[in-house]
Design a protein around this motif. Structure first.
Motif, PDB file in Angstrom:
ATOM      1  N   GLN A 175      19.811  16.654  29.447  1.00 59.21           N
ATOM      2  CA  GLN A 175      20.541  15.992  28.286  1.00 59.21           C
ATOM      3  C   GLN A 175      19.668  16.352  27.116  1.00 59.21           C
ATOM      4  OE1 GLN A 175      20.845  11.952  28.496  1.00 59.21           O
ATOM      5  NE2 GLN A 175      22.711  12.113  27.522  1.00 59.21           N
ATOM      6  N   LEU A 176      18.516  16.242  26.925  1.00 60.85           N
ATOM      7  CA  LEU A 176      17.894  16.142  25.703  1.00 60.85           C
ATOM      8  C   LEU A 176      17.308  17.634  25.209  1.00 60.85           C
ATOM      9  CD1 LEU A 176      15.740  12.736  26.208  1.00 60.85           C
ATOM     10  CD2 LEU A 176      17.857  13.319  24.726  1.00 60.85           C
TER      11      LEU A 176
ATOM     12  N   SER B  50      15.045  11.069  13.743  1.00 58.81           N
ATOM     13  CA  SER B  50      15.658  10.521  14.832  1.00 58.81           C
ATOM     14  C   SER B  50      16.830  11.345  15.605  1.00 58.81           C
ATOM     15  CB  SER B  50      16.560   9.338  14.577  1.00 58.81           C
ATOM     16  OG  SER B  50      15.873   8.433  13.701  1.00 58.81           O
TER      17      SER B  50
ATOM     18  N   PRO C  20      17.943  13.142  18.649  1.00 63.61           N
ATOM     19  CA  PRO C  20      17.780  12.771  20.193  1.00 63.61           C
ATOM     20  C   PRO C  20      17.424  13.921  20.762  1.00 63.61           C
ATOM     21  CG  PRO C  20      20.189  13.001  19.377  1.00 63.61           C
ATOM     22  CD  PRO C  20      19.420  13.213  17.989  1.00 63.61           C
TER      23      PRO C  20
ATOM     24  N   ARG D 241      11.117  13.545  20.671  1.00 61.47           N
ATOM     25  CA  ARG D 241      11.244  12.336  20.236  1.00 61.47           C
ATOM     26  C   ARG D 241      11.067  11.306  21.604  1.00 61.47           C
ATOM     27  NH1 ARG D 241      16.234   9.638  19.145  1.00 61.47           N
ATOM     28  NH2 ARG D 241      15.841   7.360  18.574  1.00 61.47           N
TER      29      ARG D 241
END
Lengths: 526, 344
Positions: free
Chosen positions: B95-96, B287, B289, B293
């Motif tokens: 997902q990231l 920030s 995603p 991070r």
């Protein structure tokens, strides 16, 4: 590709005329769970309780009277042992990706919701950690004999004895009504563990998704029984850093921001498009000692520690004038409040107490500081540093300990600490809410009592206060309880903070409650 | 001949992957805490669960068997559970990671579009004012730390002027279901009623992180292109062409550029590892995603399975990217192929 993209978009221009609707709330932490029954963490309750769920009754923030919610009326029998609730009809549960309700709310749902808490035969009682910290710590599991469905829209609670705080407890954010039909579906699919993570309630918003450390998304619940005010979406932007949260407020990425710190209030108030709300809130920030661990089991040591700290300095450096120094564990706005002779800042006396206790040269200890900013303690780290330097004066060497918030609470629950800076924000205006969940023996077992303090005399006072509904008598018992706390000092009350909230001026209808969490049920954006 | 080269490269790749997985496997033993928890990410408390896990991870067998089982699980996508979220590490990575790659790709595109022309201009006007201006700007961009630049831009463009948002990939109210995880593509694929607005909003969010991340590769590309062009322009065939009466434009575009870009292509591949590292810093500040991070968050929370998974994914990617750049470079430049054999 770019032109193709833009062409694709232009087809939708007619629809795009209307701007997307919704509210973005910048929250300070991930929720621990999506079911208020299983947690008392304030940051979690703020996010889930009033948005996703309803309770049978609620308490009016102004008059402190009970208001009907999912129950339209209630009757208490002569002896106070039977409370009968009449339920509202046509209350619909959320239709979500994972559940489609086939019926409206009935007595079955109410019985199921409370049975989960108190009945070991309920299929969900042991799901998760089988821990219902609020209800266990106030002793509700010992109080309820049974919950009976009288007919589809009538439920009767039968108690072992009458208790004056029963209705207040039923009105807390923890006493939510869940769908029995959904629960049974999970049982059939053998997915019971999803019950607290994928919520179904009756509130104005329904759960859509949660991406840890990023966001939580709620959609509007069409057909909400109370009104049609909800926005299309309610999104929680999880931003743990205080400064980033404020910065996002300034760049308009957040519509509402939780807990801006006192130092930042001026910057925020200077902006025309930002409104800063202050609300009196029933809370207390305290320093709790693990009274089961030596040397903190010695009251003289606790007194020495209490006398060693400079409260004035803390009020200035941590609260910036936005709080009041505690004179008791109860905040002054509580009806049972009585000013107590609090230990004053007096290092000389502190040293004397230490010598009497047999520690003339002091000792080493841990001082746990919360990693997040809460109403009752906006900056625990700073407070810990001040206390650390005060303690050094009397020869005690304190080490400051910090963990991630949820881990921190877990470890405090297991009583791994020496002393901890924590606090409590009330869920009901009833004074019992400050004593039973924090300092009673049952709270020790459910891991809520950070002082690990169990005193039968004190518990007796609390029980006596609950057994009577005569206000004067209750007041007396609570005053004795307060005196006892100051004499024994399992916790040193430090301050009562104010609750702050920054919001964009275009957002209306945010309800900051003096007790319990925040409600965005009526919030809307113009 | 090329097949031979490819074979050598692939065997090197295999060896590197072996080293990487062996290191990651060893981490389970090196990290503090319970071995089973490090492997599985499950804080198992009861006896029967521990037994099941012990069997699954072959704890009682030799290290070699454990490592084999570890490799098998890697291929099956079973990378354990994250300690902090309780969800599958592989799911998180899937997902990231695209968000990080997306950021890197956009930054690289910006770097290519700006860096190469700027380098060409600088070399064309060697030691004249355009060269001096470009060179000094490059030096400035090269020396400024990426986090400092990010904070500076946030202060000026987000907080003072309010022109750009300072966090995330898109306004949170736009609900874009992830398909490719490339945000612009996803908006396009998903027929969203607010598509136009969402697209503009996503671009708006992309601007600052991309600019920040593009700064370093751009400056590197400018310098490389400039130096490489200057070397090529010194060559005899260029002098011959000039003597034949070709103008500067023809010289540069038709004759010099193609040859000058060959070393630059290799450089792009090498930039990827630096780019990923810088992307992590950028992600934290904006920030974003992405995986960087998430990894830094995992380190804070001592989420060992997540750290392992993130490390593995990022290293895999960097190795593949480097290898790919190498292969492409060799395809385009026959000389490099011979060098790889060591027979110039």
């Amino acid at each position: 590709m770019l032109s193709a993209l833009l062409a694709g978009c232009s087809d939708n221009t007619a629809q795009a005329q209307r701007k997307i609707q919704g509210i973005v709330y910048c929250a300070e932490a991930n929720p621990v769970s999506f079911n208020p029954q299983v947690t008392t963490t304030g940051s979690t309750i703020d996010i889930i309780a009033n948005q996703l769920y309803n309770t049978l009754i609620s308490i009016d923030p102004l008059t402190a009277e009970f208001r009907p919610e999912l129950a339209t009326g209630w009757e208490i029998s002569e002896d106070g042992k039977q409370i009968t609730f009449t339920l509202r009809k046509d209350v619909t549960f959320h239709t979500t990706d994972y559940f489609t309700p086939t019926r409206t709310m009935t007595a079955d749902d109410v019985v199921f919701s409370f049975n989960r808490l108190f009945d070991v035969y309920n299929p969900f009682h042991f799901v998760g950690d089988a821990n219902y910290p609020y209800f266990q710590s106030v002793g509700m599991d010992q109080l309820i004999r049974q919950i009976v469905k009288v007919d589809d829209y009538t439920v009767r609670f039968e108690l072992f004895s009458s208790e004056s705080s029963f209705l207040s407890n039923i009105a807390t954010d923890f006493a939510v009504i869940l769908s029995q039909e959904y629960a049974m579906q999970l049982v059939a699919q053998e997915r019971k563990q999803d019950f607290d993570a994928l919520p179904v309630g009756t509130g104005p918003y329904k759960y859509k998704g949660f991406l840890r450390d990023n966001l939580i998304r709620y959609h509007k619940h069409p057909g909400y029984w109370k009104h049609d005010l909800a926005m299309d979406q309610l999104v929680y932007d999880i931003t743990t850093n205080n400064t980033s949260r404020i910065a996002k407020m300034l760049t308009k990425e957040c519509d509402i921001t939780a807990h801006p710190s006192a130092t930042q209030l001026e910057t925020l108030a200077a902006r025309k498009d930002i409104r800063v709300d202050k609300a009196v809130n029933l809370n207390v920030g305290y320093w709790a000692f693990n009274t089961e661990k030596p040397p903190f089991d010695n009251v003289l040591v606790r007194k020495a520690l209490a006398h060693s700290i400079d409260f004035q300095k803390i009020m200035k450096a941590v609260f910036y004038g936005n709080g009041i120094q505690a004179r008791s564990i109860l905040p002054p706005s509580s009806w049972a409040f009585q000013t107590q002779a609090m230990p004053s800042y007096d290092p000389e006396r502190a040293r004397e107490f230490l010598t009497q206790a047999g520690y003339p040269d002091g000792f080493e200890m841990d001082l746990w500081a919360m990693p997040v900013s809460r109403i009752y303690n906006p900056n625990a780290r700073k407070m810990a540093e001040l206390i650390q330097s005060d303690l050094r004066e009397i020869g005690i060497r304190a080490t400051i300990v910090e963990y991630e918030w949820n881990t921190f609470l877990e470890r405090v629950g297991r009583h791994e600490h020496d002393s901890v800076l924590l606090g409590w924000a009330a869920d009901t205006p009833d004074p019992d809410n400050f004593f039973s969940p924090l300092l009673s023996c049952t709270a020790t077992f459910s891991g809520k009592n950070p002082a690990n303090w169990c005193n039968p005399e004190f518990d007796l006072l609390l029980t006596q206060a609950l057994d009577t509904s005569d206000l004067q008598q209750r007041k007396q018992f609570y005053q004795q309880a307060q005196q006892m706390l100051i004499a024994e000092l399992p916790v040193v009350p430090i301050a009562h903070g104010m609750r702050f909230q920054a919001s964009n001026t275009s957002v209306m209808g945010i309800e900051l409650r003096p007790f319990g969490g925040i409600s965005l049920a009526n919030a809307r954006k113009n | 001949m090329f097949a031979d080269f490819l074979f050598r490269r692939l065997s090197l790749l295999l060896f590197m992957l072996f080293a990487l997985t062996a290191f990651t496997f060893a981490l389970n033993y090196l990290f503090p805490g319970d071995l089973l928890t490090n492997f599985s990410g499950e804080l198992s408390t009861n006896f029967s669960q521990t037994q099941i896990l012990q069997q699954k991870y072959h704890i009682d067998d030799g290290l070699l068997v454990q490592y084999q089982a570890f490799l098998l699980r890697l291929f099956q996508g079973d990378w354990g559970l994250s300690l902090s979220s309780g969800q599958e590490v592989f799911g998180h990575v899937k997902q990231l990671f695209p968000a990080t790659i997306e950021l890197c790709v956009y930054a690289l595109i910006v770097a290519l579009c700006l860096g190469i022309p700027a380098g060409v201009i600088a070399s064309a006007y060697h030691n004249k004012w355009p060269d001096k201006v470009i060179s000094s700007l490059t030096l400035l961009g090269f020396s400024i730390p990426v986090f400092w630049l990010a904070l500076l831009l946030i202060m000026i463009f987000c907080l003072s002027f309010g022109w750009f948002p300072m966090s995330g990939r898109i306004g949170l109210l736009y609900e874009i279901p992830p398909v490719t995880n490339f945000i612009l593509l996803d908006i396009w694929l998903h027929d969203f009623p607010y598509g136009g607005q969402a697209f503009a909003d996503a671009l708006h969010h992309l601007t600052l992180p991309t600019v920040v991340l593009a700064m370093y590769p751009t400056t590197v590309l400018v310098r490389f292109t400039r130096d490489s062009m200057l070397t090529v322009l010194e060559q005899n065939y260029i002098k011959t062409a000039r003597a034949k009466g070709l103008n500067r434009r023809q010289l540069i575009l038709d004759h010099a550029l193609r040859n000058a870009l060959l070393p630059v292509i290799k450089q792009i591949g090498l930039q990827f590892s630096t780019l990923i590292t810088l992307a992590m810093v950028t992600e934290v500040i904006f920030s974003w995603p992405g995986i960087g991070r998430w990894m830094i968050e995992s380190i804070y929370q001592r989420d060992y399975p997540a750290i392992q998974g993130g490390l593995l994914a990022v290293s895999f990617f960097v190795i593949f990217a480097n290898m790919l750049a190498d292969v492409i470079h060799t395809l385009l430049d026959p000389l490099a192929r011979n060098q790889a054999h060591g027979k110039v």
